[in-house]
Motif scaffolding. Structure first.
Motif, PDB file in Angstrom:
ATOM      1  N   ARG A   1      34.528  49.437  47.312  1.00 57.65           N
ATOM      2  CA  ARG A   1      33.936  48.054  47.863  1.00 57.65           C
ATOM      3  C   ARG A   1      33.890  47.170  46.621  1.00 57.65           C
ATOM      4  O   ARG A   1      33.886  45.968  47.074  1.00 57.65           O
ATOM      5  N   ALA A   2      33.708  47.606  45.589  1.00 54.49           N
ATOM      6  CA  ALA A   2      33.704  46.287  44.312  1.00 54.49           C
ATOM      7  C   ALA A   2      35.003  45.796  43.978  1.00 54.49           C
ATOM      8  O   ALA A   2      35.207  44.614  43.618  1.00 54.49           O
ATOM      9  N   LEU A   3      35.955  46.878  43.936  1.00 58.06           N
ATOM     10  CA  LEU A   3      37.431  46.507  43.685  1.00 58.06           C
ATOM     11  C   LEU A   3      38.285  45.689  44.639  1.00 58.06           C
ATOM     12  O   LEU A   3      39.557  45.179  44.231  1.00 58.06           O
ATOM     13  N   ARG A   4      37.739  45.518  45.919  1.00 54.44           N
ATOM     14  CA  ARG A   4      38.512  44.781  46.724  1.00 54.44           C
ATOM     15  C   ARG A   4      38.625  43.348  46.733  1.00 54.44           C
ATOM     16  O   ARG A   4      39.664  42.887  47.074  1.00 54.44           O
ATOM     17  N   TRP A   5      37.932  42.860  45.850  1.00 57.36           N
ATOM     18  CA  TRP A   5      37.716  41.392  45.657  1.00 57.36           C
ATOM     19  C   TRP A   5      38.862  40.860  44.744  1.00 57.36           C
ATOM     20  O   TRP A   5      39.093  41.329  43.413  1.00 57.36           O
ATOM     21  N   PRO A   6      39.619  39.831  44.848  1.00 59.40           N
ATOM     22  CA  PRO A   6      40.467  39.099  43.902  1.00 59.40           C
ATOM     23  C   PRO A   6      40.244  39.280  42.416  1.00 59.40           C
ATOM     24  O   PRO A   6      40.954  39.377  41.705  1.00 59.40           O
ATOM     25  N   CYS A   7      38.931  38.771  42.374  1.00 57.39           N
ATOM     26  CA  CYS A   7      38.360  38.519  40.866  1.00 57.39           C
ATOM     27  C   CYS A   7      38.394  40.135  40.335  1.00 57.39           C
ATOM     28  O   CYS A   7      38.128  39.944  39.054  1.00 57.39           O
TER      29      CYS A   7
END
Length: 509
Positions: free
Chosen positions: A176-182
């Motif tokens: 859930r945290a790693l899905r963001w491009p940042c």
């Protein structure tokens, strides 16, 4: 309503007692029934005579368990209860990471109930549902707890004799945290952090600091379970194949430095060590698995949590506890109360596994254990409510062996204000004439609820059964339970609606 006056070792229990009084139907008054409180080493004892009483306890958590006994049996005076707890840490882990971060009021109600059961620790499992300064996408739109909220909960729990322990992830379960491009620079696979990357350890340090700061305890759970993709994604592209045992060793050394820097003592799940000892096995703890000397040379200053929600074989449980005893680190045990098998808690499975595993835990001399309430697949079942009867069993086994179901049910009603029978009867939603494989669980209510009526994949499974009539009976029963138990009206009302919905699906079939 009984009126009591506490004397003795009461300086640190009065705030919690005032918080519990209304739930226990007690009032505190100078002219109330005198109860002398003594906090000392030894068993929990509650003694009452006609005109006075006494509670001898080893901790504040034991006091609140004893106070609940006193309130429930006030009219039975005189009486005497004596219990010798088998655990130093009796905890409950609440999953706050499956789209179901509870409200502050709900957590406080839950804490009071746990305190009455005698729990002295709560672990909030938060993968990304806590605030990390400077990381606005961490827990974005996921209901994350703020630092102020966690601090408030910690102070509230402390008044009830409960240590709140942060529980996060520092390797896997980070999808859930790693899905963001940042987060691209710290992503190995979809749910595992990238090792040998300084940005990763900068993030982990921020996570550890943010997760631990609101709490008085210096303990923290750092996760590390089921990271089966470790080193198999971007890491392998950069560095080639490296055995996971080497990667774990290097990673834990870095994590250990961060923990020492901030004065924290950690625990972690132990399953990756067993996975590395027998790679390819589908089980977290393969039957008969024996650890190598290299694996048991794990860090001695990070406690290991043996989690097991499935084993009903006492010999296997004893073997796995014995393998854990080979590590230099201390062992904790984590059981499960089966809130994650669909919309209905499976108390039967929780009871079967808890009795076997807690017996093995005691025989192994493990003095710290907690019960988990996972919320897989979006927390279809409320862990805060659906897990209560399983939590009561876990506590009763820890305090007195939990061998008497009638006594357990009486304790449950004293701690929650609700009879145990409606909770026990929830198993009927999944008991419709089908036979589970030995040691397995079933959730036909979930299949019937979600199955596409135009593509009935499970039709053959229900041949010869009459599920429509079964669920209509359950709907009526839970509508009655909702009327009879106003404090749990929403909870039982949900199951009345579930029964109606599934019955309607069966009629359509």
């Amino acid at each position: 309503m009984p009126s009591i006056r506490l004397t003795g070792d009461i300086a640190h229990i009065m705030e919690g007692t005032r918080a519990q009084a209304a739930d226990l139907n007690l009032t505190l008054a100078e002219d109330g029934f005198p109860v002398a409180v003594t906090i000392r080493k030894g068993p929990l004892e509650v003694l009452t005579e006609t005109e006075s009483g006494a509670i001898f306890c080893g901790s504040r958590a034991e006091f609140f368990r004893g106070l609940t006994m006193l309130a429930a049996r006030f009219d039975e005076r005189p009486f005497r209860v004596r219990e010798t707890p088998s655990l130093d840490l009796l905890g409950a882990m609440l999953d706050c990471s499956r789209n179901a971060v509870p409200t502050m009021a709900a957590v406080k109600t839950f804490l009071r109930r746990l305190s009455r059961m005698g729990y002295n620790a709560v672990l909030l499992y938060t993968e990304d549902t806590y605030e990390v300064a400077g990381r606005p996408y961490f827990g974005y739109l996921r209901g994350r707890f703020s630092q102020a909220e966690l601090r408030e909960l910690d102070q509230y729990a402390d008044a009830l004799g409960i240590e709140m322990i942060p529980c996060i992830q520092t390797l896997g379960h980070m999808a859930r945290a790693l899905r963001w491009p940042c987060m691209e620079d710290v992503r190995d696979t979809d749910d595992v952090l990238l090792l040998d990357e300084e940005k990763t350890y900068a993030l982990i340090e921020e996570m550890i600091v943010s997760a631990s700061r609101p709490f008085a305890t210096r303990r923290i759970h750092i996760g590390m379970d089921e990271a089966y993709g470790l080193g198999r994604g971007k890491y392998m592209d950069r560095h080639g194949y490296v055995p996971q045992s080497e990667l774990m060793q290097k990673h834990l050394a870095r994590i250990g430095d961060i923990l020492k820097k901030h004065g924290l003592h950690a625990m972690m799940w132990s399953d990756m060590y067993f996975h590395m000892a027998q790679p390819g096995s589908a089980a977290a703890y393969p039957a008969g698995c024996t650890l190598s000397e290299a694996i048991v040379a794990a860090p001695k200053d990070i406690d290991l949590v043996y989690w097991d929600y499935y084993t009903e074989d006492g010999a296997l449980a004893r073997h796995l506890f014995a393998e854990h005893a080979r590590f230099s680190a201390d062992t904790l045990f984590a059981g499960g109360v089966y809130t994650w098998n669909g919309p209905v808690p499976d108390y039967d499975k929780a009871e079967a596994t808890t009795r076997v595993l807690m017996t093995a835990c005691r025989e192994a001399g493990v003095r710290q254990a907690f019960a988990t309430m996972w919320g897989d697949d979006g927390a279809e079942c409320s862990p805060l409510l659906g897990g209560l009867l399983g939590l009561q069993l876990f506590a009763e086994i820890a305090y007195n062996g939990g061998r008497d179901d009638d006594a357990l049910d009486a304790r449950f009603e004293a701690c929650t204000g609700c009879p145990a029978q409606p909770f026990r009867a929830l198993g009927a939603f999944n008991r419709i004439g089908l036979d589970a494989r030995p040691g397995d669980v079933m959730n036909p209510v979930k299949q019937l609820l979600y199955e596409d009526p135009l593509m009935p994949l499970f039709e053959a499974d229900f041949a010869g059964l009459e599920p429509e009539a079964h669920y209509r009976v359950l709907a009526a029963r839970y509508a009655r339970y909702a009327e009879e138990n106003p404090a749990f009206a929403d909870f039982f009302g949900f199951y009345a609606q579930l029964g109606r919905a599934v019955a309607a699906k069966c009629a359509y079939r």
